[in-house]
Motif scaffolding. Structure first.
Motif, PDB file in Angstrom:
ATOM      1  N   ALA A  84       6.993   8.149  -3.835  1.00  0.00           N
ATOM      2  CA  ALA A  84       8.339   7.860  -3.350  1.00  0.00           C
ATOM      3  C   ALA A  84       8.317   6.771  -2.282  1.00  0.00           C
ATOM      4  CB  ALA A  84       8.978   9.134  -2.787  1.00  0.00           C
ATOM      5  N   LEU A  85       7.369   6.854  -1.365  1.00  0.00           N
ATOM      6  CA  LEU A  85       7.299   5.864  -0.292  1.00  0.00           C
ATOM      7  C   LEU A  85       6.956   4.484  -0.852  1.00  0.00           C
ATOM      8  CD1 LEU A  85       5.518   8.078   2.353  1.00  0.00           C
ATOM      9  CD2 LEU A  85       7.750   6.993   2.657  1.00  0.00           C
ATOM     10  N   GLU A  86       6.220   4.476  -1.924  1.00  0.00           N
ATOM     11  CA  GLU A  86       5.803   3.225  -2.546  1.00  0.00           C
ATOM     12  C   GLU A  86       6.929   2.613  -3.378  1.00  0.00           C
ATOM     13  OE1 GLU A  86       3.272   0.191  -3.188  1.00  0.00           O
ATOM     14  OE2 GLU A  86       2.781   1.957  -1.970  1.00  0.00           O
ATOM     15  N   LEU A 125      -6.791   8.313  -2.527  1.00  0.00           N
ATOM     16  CA  LEU A 125      -6.787   9.312  -1.450  1.00  0.00           C
ATOM     17  C   LEU A 125      -6.404   8.682  -0.118  1.00  0.00           C
ATOM     18  CD1 LEU A 125      -9.936  11.412  -2.451  1.00  0.00           C
ATOM     19  CD2 LEU A 125      -7.560  12.196  -2.417  1.00  0.00           C
ATOM     20  N   GLU A 126      -6.855   7.457   0.085  1.00  0.00           N
ATOM     21  CA  GLU A 126      -6.483   6.769   1.326  1.00  0.00           C
ATOM     22  C   GLU A 126      -4.995   6.463   1.362  1.00  0.00           C
ATOM     23  OE1 GLU A 126      -9.179   3.483   1.695  1.00  0.00           O
ATOM     24  OE2 GLU A 126     -10.779   4.776   2.514  1.00  0.00           O
ATOM     25  N   SER A 127      -4.448   6.067   0.218  1.00  0.00           N
ATOM     26  CA  SER A 127      -3.009   5.779   0.211  1.00  0.00           C
ATOM     27  C   SER A 127      -2.212   7.073   0.411  1.00  0.00           C
ATOM     28  CB  SER A 127      -2.603   5.083  -1.087  1.00  0.00           C
ATOM     29  OG  SER A 127      -2.504   6.015  -2.139  1.00  0.00           O
ATOM     30  N   PHE A 128      -2.726   8.168  -0.134  1.00  0.00           N
ATOM     31  CA  PHE A 128      -2.078   9.466   0.108  1.00  0.00           C
ATOM     32  C   PHE A 128      -2.088   9.770   1.605  1.00  0.00           C
ATOM     33  CE2 PHE A 128      -2.443  12.024  -4.127  1.00  0.00           C
ATOM     34  CZ  PHE A 128      -1.803  10.999  -4.789  1.00  0.00           C
ATOM     35  N   GLU A 129      -3.240   9.522   2.209  1.00  0.00           N
ATOM     36  CA  GLU A 129      -3.372   9.857   3.627  1.00  0.00           C
ATOM     37  C   GLU A 129      -2.385   9.076   4.484  1.00  0.00           C
ATOM     38  OE1 GLU A 129      -7.330  10.204   5.050  1.00  0.00           O
ATOM     39  OE2 GLU A 129      -6.718  10.422   7.143  1.00  0.00           O
ATOM     40  N   SER A 130      -2.222   7.781   4.138  1.00  0.00           N
ATOM     41  CA  SER A 130      -1.280   7.033   4.970  1.00  0.00           C
ATOM     42  C   SER A 130       0.158   7.485   4.715  1.00  0.00           C
ATOM     43  CB  SER A 130      -1.443   5.522   4.792  1.00  0.00           C
ATOM     44  OG  SER A 130      -1.387   5.192   3.432  1.00  0.00           O
ATOM     45  N   ALA A 131       0.392   8.117   3.545  1.00  0.00           N
ATOM     46  CA  ALA A 131       1.733   8.651   3.283  1.00  0.00           C
ATOM     47  C   ALA A 131       1.986   9.928   4.073  1.00  0.00           C
ATOM     48  CB  ALA A 131       1.902   8.917   1.785  1.00  0.00           C
TER      49      ALA A 131
END
Length: 589
Positions: A174-176, A246-252
Motif C-alpha cells: 500500500a505504501l508503495e 524484507l528490508e523494504s518491509f522493515e522500512s514500511a
RNA sequence: GGGCGUGUAGCACAGCUGGAUAAUGCAUCGGCCUCCUAAGCCGAAGAUCGCGGGUUCGAAUCCUGCCACGCCCGCCA
C-alpha cells in the motif's frame, strides 16, 4: 502465611505422626483461614476422622489442647472440627521490624532466585496503532514481567516482531502503490483520522493498510487479481528470505512499530529485546527444522508435497494434521514459531508467552511439536478479548478505541479531579499527577480481572477513580509519604513495641497483611495470576487506611517511633507493589 | 458437528489443588472533616453460586447431562 506455617508445621508433624497420620496427608491442608476472624491458618480435621476413628471435633480439641505454646502464636483453637492458629501480633511485629519481609524491586533484575525467565508478550503485528483489545496482552505481559522481578527472578521482556507474511506485505504494498489522495478517497466514508495523532506514524500508516484491505475486497475483479498477484509475490519473497524485500518491509513497518512502542511507554511498558520472525528463515534454522520434522515418525506428506505432523497419534483431538510446510516448500507461521521457541530455550531456562485465546490451538500444536523434538513446552498465559459495547474490535473495520485516545481521555478526567480536589496545585503538578493516575487507572482496570474472563470495555469503568481502583492504592501510598514528610525535624520517641492488648484492630490487620505480602507475590508469579496481586494491593491499601485511622504517627508534634516504623515498612511495600503493577508511586495527589 | 473457555447480589468481579457465615467495588440507604491528604473512614441492605443429576462427612469448587455466551477447528498470520 508462610512465616507462620514454617513455625507450626514441625509441631503439627510431631503431634500427628504420633497418631499415625503422615505428613503428606495433611501438609497441603494447612491453609490460610477462609474466615479471617478465626485465625491465620487452619487445619480441617475431617479427613482424619475415619483413620483415627474419632470425631473431627474431638481431634481438633485434642490437637489444640496439646499444641505447645509458641512465641509465634497468639492462640490455637478448635471450632467445629477446624484447628485454627492465630499469629501473635507481637511476633508479626518482630518479623516485620527485623526485615523478614522482602520488599523487592519490580524495575530491576536481582538474580535472587536464580531463575532466568524469557517472557514474550504483545508481539502485535506492526500494522496500526494499539487499540484497547491488543493492549490487554501488553498490560498482562508487562505486569508479569514486573512481578517476576519483584519476586527476584531475572527476566527478559521480548517482543517477537512479525516482519514477514501477508499483514506486513499488505502494508508495504500500500505504501508503495497508493498515494495520499487514493487513500483518502478510498476511506472517504470512514471516520477521518484524529487531528491529535496526525504526526504519529502508526495512525498515519494504518490508513494505507485499511485502504489496501478495502481495495482487496471491493475493487473490480481485474484490479483485485492484479493486487493479489503483486502482494503474493512480496509475501512469497519474504517467506523465502529475500533480504531486499524484507528490508523494504522493515522500512514500511518500523515507523508503525515505533508509534506503538511510544503508546506503550506511556503505560510504562518497554521491552529488553526484539526478535524478528525472519531471522530464522534467513539464517537457515527454519529449513533445518523442516528437514528434522520430515524425519519424524508421525510426519506425513500431502499430494502436492506439503508436510505435516499427525498429532492425532499423540492424542490431539479435532483437527489432527499440523502443517509445517506448504506445497511450494515455504514455511508457515507456526513452523517459524517452533524454530523461534527452540532458540528461546537456548537463551533462558523458563519461557512464558502471553497469547490471545484465538492462539490456543496453534500454541498446543507448537507445544506438541516441541515435545516431539525432545524440547519442553513453554508456559502460556491465555486471555480473552476485550469487546466494546457495540461488539468486537477490529483495526480493519475501524471499530476501535485507540489506546492513545483512552490515555488522553484518562489524563483529562484525572486532571479534572485533581483540579477540583487540590485547587492549590500548579499546572505542572496537576499534569504530572493526572498522567500517573490516568495511566494507572487504565492498567489496573485491565489487570484486576482474571485473564480468561472476557470483558466489555466501558469508559466509565476504565476511568473510575474510586475505591477498588488504582488511585485508591496510590492514595494510601501518598498518605504514608505525607506522614514521612511530616515527621522530618520532629522529636521522636523511644521505640517502644506495644503489647497485644494495646494494639488497635487497624494495626493488627496491617501487620497480618504485610506478612502475607511475599506469599501473594510468590503465588501470583507461580500461577501467572497478576490479578491476585492486584487484589492484594487493594487489601494492603485498605489495611493501611485502617492503620491510619487507628494509629496516629504524629501526635502533639511528637513522633511515635513504633507507629512510624510500621508506616514506613508499609510505605515501602506499597511503593514496590505499585511498581509491580506498573503504577507510578507518586508522593502527592 | 468437534475442541477449549466463561456463567456467582441491579452492575462489575474474587473465591474453583473440595472445608466454616460466598469476599470486594460500583449503584442504593444512614453516619464521620477545629484531628498525619475525605481520591478516605464507619455502618445497613442486597446471592435459588446458569439449570438438572451424581460422588462426598462436606460441593460455587470434582464428575455427568442440558442451556446461554465467547474463541478455535486455513498448505493465513
Amino acid at each position: 502465611m508462610k512465616l507462620l506455617q514454617d513455625m507450626i508445621s514441625p509441631h503439627l508433624e510431631h503431634l500427628l505422626s504420633a497418631k499415625g497420620v503422615k505428613k503428606g496427608t495433611w501438609e497441603s491442608m494447612l491453609q490460610p483461614s477462609r474466615e479471617a476472624s478465626q485465625g491465620d491458618l487452619t487445619l480441617p480435621c475431617f479427613p482424619f476422622a475415619s483413620v483415627l476413628r474419632m470425631a473431627p471435633q474431638a481431634i481438633a480439641d485434642e490437637l489444640a489442647a496439646s499444641f505447645p505454646p509458641l512465641d509465634a502464636l497468639l492462640s490455637v483453637s478448635s471450632v467445629n472440627g477446624y484447628l485454627n492458629f492465630k499469629a501473635h501480633p507481637e511476633w508479626l511485629t518482630n518479623a516485620i521490624l527485623s526485615g523478614e519481609i522482602y520488599v523487592g524491586n519490580a524495575l530491576e533484575n536481582s538474580g535472587k532466585t536464580g531463575e532466568r525467565v524469557l517472557l514474550e508478550h504483545t508481539s502485535a503485528n506492526p500494522n496500526g496503532p494499539f487499540h484497547v483489545g491488543r493492549a490487554r496482552n501488553a498490560i498482562l505481559g508487562d505486569t508479569l514481567v514486573r512481578l517476576h522481578r519483584l519476586h527476584g527472578d531475572d527476566v527478559r521482556a521480548e517482543y517477537y516482531v512479525d516482519d514477514m507474511g501477508k499483514q506486513v506485505g499488505v502494508l508495504a504494498w500500500a505504501l508503495e502503490n497508493l498515494g495520499k489522495e487514493d487513500v483518502e478517497n478510498l476511506l472517504s466514508e470512514r471516520e477521518p483520522p484524529s487531528e491529535r495523532w496526525a504526526d504519529k506514524a502508526d495512525h498515519q500508516r494504518v490508513r494505507w493498510y485499511q485502504a489496501a484491505q478495502l481495495l482487496r475486497n471491493d475493487a473490480d475483479e481485474a484490479r483485485k487479481s492484479e493486487i493479489e498477484k503483486e502482494i503474493g509475490q512480496l509475501v512469497h519473497a519474504s517467506e523465502h528470505g529475500d533480504v531486499g524485500v524484507l528490508e523494504s518491509f522493515e522500512s514500511a513497518y518500523s515507523p508503525v512499530l515505533d508509534g506503538m512502542l511510544t503508546t506503550l511507554s506511556r503505560l510504562g511498558i518497554s521491552f529488553d529485546t526484539f526478535t524478528k520472525e525472519s531471522t530464522f528463515v534467513v539464517n537457515g534454522t527454519v529449513s533445518e527444522l523442516m528437514k528434522t520434522l520430515d524425519s519424524l515418525e508421525i510426519s506425513g506428506t500431502a499430494d502436492n508435497g506439503a508436510g505435516y505432523l499427525d498429532l492425532g497419534q499423540r492424542g490431539l483431538k479435532g483437527k489432527t494434521e499440523f502443517f509445517y510446510r506448504r506445497g511450494d516448500g515455504s514455511s508457515l507461521y507456526a513452523t517459524r514459531d517452533v524454530a523461534y521457541h527452540m532458540w528461546k530455550w537456548g537463551e533462558s531456562n523458563r519461557l512464558v508467552n502471553v497469547l490471545g485465546e484465538d492462539h490456543k490451538l496453534q500454541a498446543k500444536q507448537v507445544g506438541m511439536t516441541l515435545e516431539e523434538l525432545g524440547q519442553q513446552r513453554p508456559n502460556v498465559l491465555f486471555y480473552s478479548f476485550i469487546k466494546l459495547p457495540e461488539g468486537k474490535m477490529s483495526t480493519r473495520r475501524g471499530n476501535v478505541v485507540f489506546m492513545d485516545d483512552l490515555l488522553e481521555e484518562a489524563h483529562a478526567q484525572a486532571s479534572a479531579v485533581v483540579r477540583e480536589l487540590r485547587p492549590e496545585y500548579d499546572d505542572e503538578k496537576v499534569a504530572q499527577i493526572a498522567e500517573a493516575v490516568g495511566a494507572a487507572a487504565v492498567r489496573f482496570n485491565i489487570i484486576k480481572v482474571s485473564p480468561e474472563k472476557g470483558f466489555t470495555f466501558r469508559w466509565e469503568e476504565a476511568l473510575a477513580f474510586e475505591a477498588g481502583s488504582a488511585p485508591f492504592i496510590m492514595y494510601a501510598h501518598t498518605r504514608a509519604c505525607s506522614i514521612a514528610r511530616r515527621v522530618v525535624g520532629l522529636p521522636v520517641s523511644e521505640l517502644e513495641r506495644p503489647t497485644v492488648e494495646s494494639m488497635p484492630e487497624g494495626l493488627v490487620e496491617l501487620l497480618r497483611l504485610m506478612c502475607t505480602h511475599n506469599d501473594v507475590i510468590e503465588r501470583s508469579v507461580r500461577e501467572q495470576k497478576a490479578h491476585l496481586f492486584a487484589l492484594h494491593m487493594l487489601e494492603l491499601a485498605n489495611a493501611y487506611n485502617g492503620f491510619y485511622r487507628d494509629c496516629p504517627v504524629v501526635q502533639n508534634d511528637k513522633v511515635d517511633s513504633f507507629a512510624f516504623s510500621i508506616s514506613e515498612m508499609a510505605r515501602e511495600l506499597m511503593r514496590s507493589g505499585l511498581e509491580g503493577l506498573g503504577i507510578t508511586p507518586i508522593e502527592e495527589m
